[in-house]
Design an enzyme around this catalytic site. Structure first.
Site, PDB file in Angstrom:
ATOM      1  N   ARG A 234       0.862  -1.174   0.000  1.00 42.78           N
ATOM      2  CA  ARG A 234       0.000   0.000   0.000  1.00 42.78           C
ATOM      3  C   ARG A 234       0.900   1.224   0.000  1.00 42.78           C
ATOM      4  O   ARG A 234       1.961   1.236   0.609  1.00 42.78           O
ATOM      5  CB  ARG A 234      -0.911   0.027   1.228  1.00 42.78           C
ATOM      6  CG  ARG A 234      -2.255  -0.650   1.022  1.00 42.78           C
ATOM      7  CD  ARG A 234      -3.121   0.112   0.020  1.00 42.78           C
ATOM      8  NE  ARG A 234      -4.457  -0.438  -0.111  1.00 42.78           N
ATOM      9  CZ  ARG A 234      -4.835  -1.304  -1.043  1.00 42.78           C
ATOM     10  NH1 ARG A 234      -3.949  -1.753  -1.913  1.00 42.78           N
ATOM     11  NH2 ARG A 234      -6.085  -1.722  -1.119  1.00 42.78           N
ATOM     12  N   GLU A 263      -3.527   7.427  -3.051  1.00 41.68           N
ATOM     13  CA  GLU A 263      -4.641   6.505  -3.261  1.00 41.68           C
ATOM     14  C   GLU A 263      -5.352   6.127  -1.965  1.00 41.68           C
ATOM     15  O   GLU A 263      -6.475   5.610  -2.006  1.00 41.68           O
ATOM     16  CB  GLU A 263      -4.138   5.219  -3.909  1.00 41.68           C
ATOM     17  CG  GLU A 263      -3.557   5.382  -5.292  1.00 41.68           C
ATOM     18  CD  GLU A 263      -3.093   4.062  -5.854  1.00 41.68           C
ATOM     19  OE1 GLU A 263      -3.763   3.537  -6.768  1.00 41.68           O
ATOM     20  OE2 GLU A 263      -2.072   3.527  -5.370  1.00 41.68           O
ATOM     21  N   HIS A 289      -0.901   1.199 -10.529  1.00 37.68           N
ATOM     22  CA  HIS A 289      -1.682   0.211  -9.777  1.00 37.68           C
ATOM     23  C   HIS A 289      -2.134  -0.921 -10.706  1.00 37.68           C
ATOM     24  O   HIS A 289      -3.322  -1.240 -10.819  1.00 37.68           O
ATOM     25  CB  HIS A 289      -2.888   0.860  -9.092  1.00 37.68           C
ATOM     26  CG  HIS A 289      -3.250   0.176  -7.807  1.00 37.68           C
ATOM     27  ND1 HIS A 289      -3.329   0.829  -6.609  1.00 37.68           N
ATOM     28  CD2 HIS A 289      -3.540  -1.121  -7.521  1.00 37.68           C
ATOM     29  CE1 HIS A 289      -3.655  -0.021  -5.648  1.00 37.68           C
ATOM     30  NE2 HIS A 289      -3.790  -1.218  -6.184  1.00 37.68           N
TER      31      HIS A 289
END
Length: 333
Positions: A234, A263, A289
């Protein structure tokens, strides 16, 4: 006459997914490639019994307060940090994820980023395209995986899958995860020790309060001079400002990422964009991503989310539920 359930699809999906959803109820789908603005999602969600949600979405108490019919948020993803589980539970709404289908393609991309960054693929491609390449020259020497020490931070499904793929590359592998077993062929070490020993560090950890900025100034200072950092976990597990500073001083040899701090919408203080200096730094390699962006995989992920919606609309506990709301199936459509 019983009202048909309404299903909101917030982002573009394959036609086969829409066809399956149409068997369950009336579908309100975003058929563009751009996410709807937040207020648009909230307006459309007011009449929804189910939401098929994606990475750009953020489900919180404010949205749930407007959704009196909502029974399930089926996430076509694995990492659910943008979704307020407590608020959903209190509102009687199931949250489901797709736990396994993203693992293999994400691990594959992690290895690709490590190779691409270490072997100067971005710079080499630019050189050839420039027209200035006249044949072999002793330039763009980089770092290979063979003979290197590689640390994997986070030994969940993705971390273990990365380790499996690296097994044939001739590298020594270190595993960092206090809560997971280390697979055979790896050495389990602390984060501090891994950072000090490794030529390549691959971050596969999920975002939690404890893991936010796990790789920050202190961690980067412990890394070997010129080591490479890859992030497929992440975005906010890595402090991008600290990474930029380490790149600019030459301490960090390169940074590759498929995930970014901007994000992580559940964080109110997240950056609004990727810093331009980081985006344009010559020792970076980025993908937008793409971890699960393999056509057959994305289709399977969408259809698994549809299965979870079907479970709820047909009165069953969804197979991939990650919460246990009180009396969730009692809401009337």
């Amino acid at each position: 006459m019983k009202t048909q359930p309404r299903i909101l699809v917030t982002n573009w999906v394959h036609q086969a997914t829409l066809q399956q959803l149409a068997l369950l109820g009336d579908v309100d789908a975003n058929e563009t490639r751009m996410p709807w603005p937040r207020e648009e999602v909230m307006r459309r969600a007011e009449k929804a019994d189910a939401i098929l949600a994606f990475m750009p979405d953020s489900i919180d108490a404010r949205l749930l307060a407007r959704c009196k019919r909502l029974r399930v948020v089926a996430c076509a993803l694995k990492g659910y940090d943008n979704f307020d589980l407590d608020a959903c539970t209190q509102a009687g709404v199931f949250v489901t994820i797709v736990p396994d289908l993203l693992t293999e393609p994400t691990a594959e991309l992690a290895v690709g980023l490590a190779i691409g960054l270490g072997r100067n693929i971005r710079e080499g491609d630019a050189l050839v395209r420039s027209g200035r390449f006249d044949g072999w020259r002793p330039v763009l020497y980089g770092t290979g995986l063979d003979g290197s020490v590689v640390a994997i931070v986070g030994m969940g499904h993705v971390g273990r899958a990365v380790a499996q793929r690296l097994a044939g590359f001739g590298c020594r592998m270190l595993g960092v995860d206090p809560s997971a077993e280390t697979p055979p062929g790896m050495i389990r070490v602390t984060l501090h020790r891994a950072l000090e020993m490794s030529d390549v560090v691959i971050v596969c950890a999920p975002l939690t309060p404890a893991s936010r900025h796990l790789i920050g100034n202190d961690a980067l200072a412990r890394m070997k001079h010129g080591a490479l950092l890859i992030n497929v976990g992440r975005g906010s597990v890595v402090d991008e400002s600290a990474v930029l500073a380490a790149l600019e001083t030459g301490k960090l040899g390169g940074y590759a990422a498929d995930v970014f701090e901007m994000e992580d919408r559940a964080l109110s203080d997240r950056p609004e964009a990727i810093d331009e200096r980081l985006r344009t730094h010559p020792r970076t390699l980025f993908t937008p991503h793409l971890g699960s962006a393999v056509t057959r995989v994305r289709q399977a992920i969408e259809l698994r989310a549809v299965d979870n919606i079907a479970d709820v609309l047909e009165g069953r506990r969804p197979r991939d539920a990650i919460n246990e709301p009180t009396q969730p199936l009692a809401k009337a459509g």
